[in-house]
Design a protein around this motif. Structure first.
Motif: not given
Length: 245
Positions: A44-49
């Motif tokens: 999820d954090h890479e999608i947001l990034e």
């Protein structure tokens, strides 16, 4: 002279850091495209990034992606978060908050286009998904009248009320006027409960009875009143015995 050298040194460091970020972004984009847009294995954090690339083109957005995930718990919660709440997070400005709200609007439009709101024959199998998609991403109560022909094909979807988080006034006169003008034999009501409780309130029940009676005078049948709360969908016809004629 020393001050000038310091400035040049800082400028060089900033440029080098920017190049590092750019190379990282290129690798991330390639990784994403190679995996395919439908791939759901990305953390999820890479999608947001990667979403943040659109809002902050020259910054390291990895840390902010982690921060948003920690604050809201999921990508869905970030996208659906209140605009002002998003802006209150350090590192999220007006433009970044706008990007997330735009994504929410695009998802909403995509879902409605994908499940075309007209020319759909409603069945017990598809009705919950169809009705739920009308309210995707909405944070205020909204009410719709859905007009159906004799084959239960959706002919028109009309927003009849937009209210607050807790209420949306539904006016019987406007519903009857719509039914008279459109001349379809069946009508369905649908509204959402953003507070998360799909059960009808007493005012929902009272209003439904009034609308049902008013429509009977013009020989239009109210076939259901559906309430949506997140992923939950309650049919007043099925769950509460309404409209059993």
């Amino acid at each position: 002279m020393t001050e000038r050298k310091n400035k040049e040194h800082q400028k060089k460091m900033d440029s080098e850091q920017e190049n590092i970020h750019e190379h990282h972004r290129q690798r991330m984009k390639k990784k994403f495209l190679d995996a395919g847009a439908a791939n759901d294995t990305f953390p999820d954090h890479e999608i947001l990034e990667m979403i943040l690339y659109c809002a902050q083109p020259r910054k390291n957005t990895n840390d902010l992606g982690h921060k948003l995930l920690q604050e809201f718990g999921s990508v869905a919660n970030v996208v659906e978060a209140d605009y002002e709440k998003l802006k209150s997070i350090k590192g999220v400005g007006e433009h970044t908050a706008f990007v997330f709200k735009l994504i929410q609007a695009v998802i909403n439009k995509y879902e409605k286009d994908k499940h075309n709101i007209s020319k759909v024959i409603l069945t017990p199998e598809n009705i919950k998904i169809y009705i739920r998609n009308l309210f995707y991403g909405l944070t205020n109560e909204v009410a719709y009248a859905i007009l159906l022909d004799a084959n239960c094909e959706v002919k028109k979807v009309q927003k009849i009320s937009t209210g607050t988080v807790n209420s949306a006034a539904i006016h019987t006169r406007e519903i009857v006027k719509l039914a008279v003008n459109e001349k379809y034999p069946y009508l369905m009501l649908a509204h959402n409960h953003p507070n998360g409780n799909p059960l009808p309130s007493q005012s929902d029940i009272d209003m439904t009875k009034i609308v049902d009676k008013a429509l009977s005078f013009i020989e239009v049948r109210l076939v259901d009143h559906v309430i949506v709360a997140g992923d939950e969908v309650i049919s007043m016809a099925k769950n509460f015995g309404f409209f059993n004629k």
